[in-house]
Scaffold this motif. Sequence first.
Motif, PDB file in Angstrom:
ATOM      1  N   GLN A 155       6.414 134.383 101.537  1.00  0.00           N
ATOM      2  CA  GLN A 155       6.737 135.734 100.974  1.00  0.00           C
ATOM      3  C   GLN A 155       5.063 136.245 101.558  1.00  0.00           C
ATOM      4  O   GLN A 155       4.120 135.784 101.323  1.00  0.00           O
ATOM      5  N   PRO A 156       5.250 137.311 102.277  1.00  0.00           N
ATOM      6  CA  PRO A 156       3.976 138.150 102.856  1.00  0.00           C
ATOM      7  C   PRO A 156       3.303 138.448 101.397  1.00  0.00           C
ATOM      8  O   PRO A 156       3.689 138.801 100.328  1.00  0.00           O
ATOM      9  N   GLY A 157       1.832 138.755 101.671  1.00  0.00           N
ATOM     10  CA  GLY A 157       0.950 139.020 100.426  1.00  0.00           C
ATOM     11  C   GLY A 157       1.324 140.534  99.982  1.00  0.00           C
ATOM     12  O   GLY A 157       2.024 141.375 100.706  1.00  0.00           O
ATOM     13  N   ILE A 158       0.593 141.002  98.942  1.00  0.00           N
ATOM     14  CA  ILE A 158       0.963 142.337  98.388  1.00  0.00           C
ATOM     15  C   ILE A 158       0.368 143.305  99.225  1.00  0.00           C
ATOM     16  O   ILE A 158       0.633 144.580  99.065  1.00  0.00           O
ATOM     17  N   PHE A 159      -0.528 142.972 100.113  1.00  0.00           N
ATOM     18  CA  PHE A 159      -1.239 144.038 100.992  1.00  0.00           C
ATOM     19  C   PHE A 159      -0.441 144.226 102.112  1.00  0.00           C
ATOM     20  O   PHE A 159      -0.775 144.952 103.110  1.00  0.00           O
ATOM     21  N   ASP A 160       0.785 143.799 102.100  1.00  0.00           N
ATOM     22  CA  ASP A 160       1.778 144.150 103.316  1.00  0.00           C
ATOM     23  C   ASP A 160       3.186 144.397 102.683  1.00  0.00           C
ATOM     24  O   ASP A 160       4.130 143.618 102.525  1.00  0.00           O
ATOM     25  N   PRO A 161       3.137 145.711 102.239  1.00  0.00           N
ATOM     26  CA  PRO A 161       4.444 146.006 101.424  1.00  0.00           C
ATOM     27  C   PRO A 161       5.608 146.300 102.418  1.00  0.00           C
ATOM     28  O   PRO A 161       6.708 145.646 102.000  1.00  0.00           O
ATOM     29  N   LYS A 162       5.633 146.442 103.798  1.00  0.00           N
ATOM     30  CA  LYS A 162       6.647 146.499 104.725  1.00  0.00           C
ATOM     31  C   LYS A 162       7.057 144.833 104.876  1.00  0.00           C
ATOM     32  O   LYS A 162       8.417 144.860 104.865  1.00  0.00           O
ATOM     33  N   GLY A 163       6.369 143.811 105.047  1.00  0.00           N
ATOM     34  CA  GLY A 163       6.575 142.656 105.198  1.00  0.00           C
ATOM     35  C   GLY A 163       7.391 142.173 104.227  1.00  0.00           C
ATOM     36  O   GLY A 163       8.242 141.487 104.134  1.00  0.00           O
ATOM     37  N   ARG A 164       6.913 142.458 102.756  1.00  0.00           N
ATOM     38  CA  ARG A 164       7.311 141.951 101.523  1.00  0.00           C
ATOM     39  C   ARG A 164       8.845 142.762 101.392  1.00  0.00           C
ATOM     40  O   ARG A 164       9.811 141.995 100.996  1.00  0.00           O
ATOM     41  N   ALA A 165       8.972 143.794 101.710  1.00  0.00           N
ATOM     42  CA  ALA A 165      10.441 144.509 101.653  1.00  0.00           C
ATOM     43  C   ALA A 165      11.372 143.630 102.915  1.00  0.00           C
ATOM     44  O   ALA A 165      12.505 143.344 102.310  1.00  0.00           O
ATOM     45  N   LYS A 166      10.987 143.519 103.830  1.00  0.00           N
ATOM     46  CA  LYS A 166      11.757 142.872 104.870  1.00  0.00           C
ATOM     47  C   LYS A 166      12.054 141.306 104.341  1.00  0.00           C
ATOM     48  O   LYS A 166      13.303 140.907 104.578  1.00  0.00           O
ATOM     49  N   TRP A 167      11.341 140.804 103.884  1.00  0.00           N
ATOM     50  CA  TRP A 167      11.305 139.413 103.471  1.00  0.00           C
ATOM     51  C   TRP A 167      12.226 139.236 102.311  1.00  0.00           C
ATOM     52  O   TRP A 167      12.985 138.596 102.227  1.00  0.00           O
ATOM     53  N   SER A 168      11.963 140.280 101.407  1.00  0.00           N
ATOM     54  CA  SER A 168      12.908 140.331 100.253  1.00  0.00           C
ATOM     55  C   SER A 168      14.394 140.500 100.595  1.00  0.00           C
ATOM     56  O   SER A 168      15.286 139.894  99.997  1.00  0.00           O
ATOM     57  N   ALA A 169      14.631 141.584 101.515  1.00  0.00           N
ATOM     58  CA  ALA A 169      15.928 141.776 102.055  1.00  0.00           C
ATOM     59  C   ALA A 169      16.701 140.711 102.580  1.00  0.00           C
ATOM     60  O   ALA A 169      17.690 140.424 102.335  1.00  0.00           O
ATOM     61  N   TRP A 170      15.921 139.888 103.399  1.00  0.00           N
ATOM     62  CA  TRP A 170      16.463 138.632 104.127  1.00  0.00           C
ATOM     63  C   TRP A 170      16.610 137.644 102.893  1.00  0.00           C
ATOM     64  O   TRP A 170      17.779 136.886 103.256  1.00  0.00           O
ATOM     65  N   ASN A 171      15.797 137.299 102.159  1.00  0.00           N
ATOM     66  CA  ASN A 171      15.886 136.173 101.423  1.00  0.00           C
ATOM     67  C   ASN A 171      16.932 136.447 100.315  1.00  0.00           C
ATOM     68  O   ASN A 171      17.434 135.439  99.746  1.00  0.00           O
ATOM     69  N   ALA A 172      17.241 137.859 100.154  1.00  0.00           N
ATOM     70  CA  ALA A 172      18.422 138.094  99.252  1.00  0.00           C
ATOM     71  C   ALA A 172      19.856 137.562  99.821  1.00  0.00           C
ATOM     72  O   ALA A 172      20.936 137.505  99.184  1.00  0.00           O
ATOM     73  N   LYS A 173      19.811 137.233 101.089  1.00  0.00           N
ATOM     74  CA  LYS A 173      20.884 136.559 101.928  1.00  0.00           C
ATOM     75  C   LYS A 173      21.074 135.299 101.846  1.00  0.00           C
ATOM     76  O   LYS A 173      22.027 134.787 102.398  1.00  0.00           O
ATOM     77  N   LYS A 174      20.061 134.633 101.049  1.00  0.00           N
ATOM     78  CA  LYS A 174      19.982 133.373 101.200  1.00  0.00           C
ATOM     79  C   LYS A 174      21.551 132.599 100.656  1.00  0.00           C
ATOM     80  O   LYS A 174      22.140 133.098  99.775  1.00  0.00           O
ATOM     81  N   GLY A 175      21.834 131.575 101.254  1.00  0.00           N
ATOM     82  CA  GLY A 175      22.927 130.811 101.158  1.00  0.00           C
ATOM     83  C   GLY A 175      24.348 131.523 102.008  1.00  0.00           C
ATOM     84  O   GLY A 175      25.386 130.747 102.030  1.00  0.00           O
ATOM     85  N   GLN A 176      23.999 132.604 102.343  1.00  0.00           N
ATOM     86  CA  GLN A 176      25.278 133.043 103.387  1.00  0.00           C
ATOM     87  C   GLN A 176      25.250 132.581 104.455  1.00  0.00           C
ATOM     88  O   GLN A 176      24.302 132.362 105.121  1.00  0.00           O
ATOM     89  N   SER A 177      26.391 132.091 105.001  1.00  0.00           N
ATOM     90  CA  SER A 177      26.711 131.360 106.374  1.00  0.00           C
ATOM     91  C   SER A 177      26.340 132.273 107.477  1.00  0.00           C
ATOM     92  O   SER A 177      26.408 133.605 107.301  1.00  0.00           O
ATOM     93  N   LYS A 178      25.763 131.920 108.484  1.00  0.00           N
ATOM     94  CA  LYS A 178      25.456 132.790 109.823  1.00  0.00           C
ATOM     95  C   LYS A 178      26.709 133.513 110.249  1.00  0.00           C
ATOM     96  O   LYS A 178      26.679 134.705 110.774  1.00  0.00           O
TER      97      LYS A 178
END
Length: 90
Positions: free
Chosen positions: A46-69
């Motif tokens: 997860q990107p650091g707190i000083f990278d809000p855009k990176g954190r938002a993208k990471w959170s969105a992608w990580n929310a898909k965890k477990g979903q098949s390709k």
Amino acid sequence: MGLQEDFDVAAKEASEKLPDTLTNDEKLELYALFKQAKEGDCSIAQPGIFDPKGRAKWSAWNAKKGQSKEDAMQKYIDYVASLKAKHGTK
């Protein structure tokens, strides 16, 4: 066409036909589904707190965890189609 071909067409349409006026939530959903379809579960730290855009993208992608390709590909195809209809693009 097969799922991969449909996905490739949807990805091209997303980059060429969807308007720049998509909301941040719409863009994040596209990003997350695309990354899940291409790479599978989020495998980066997860990107650091000083990278809000990176954190938002990471959170969105990580929310898909477990979903098949394949499931992510189909959801991406469907989402692009819904965005095209919503925004009146062909």
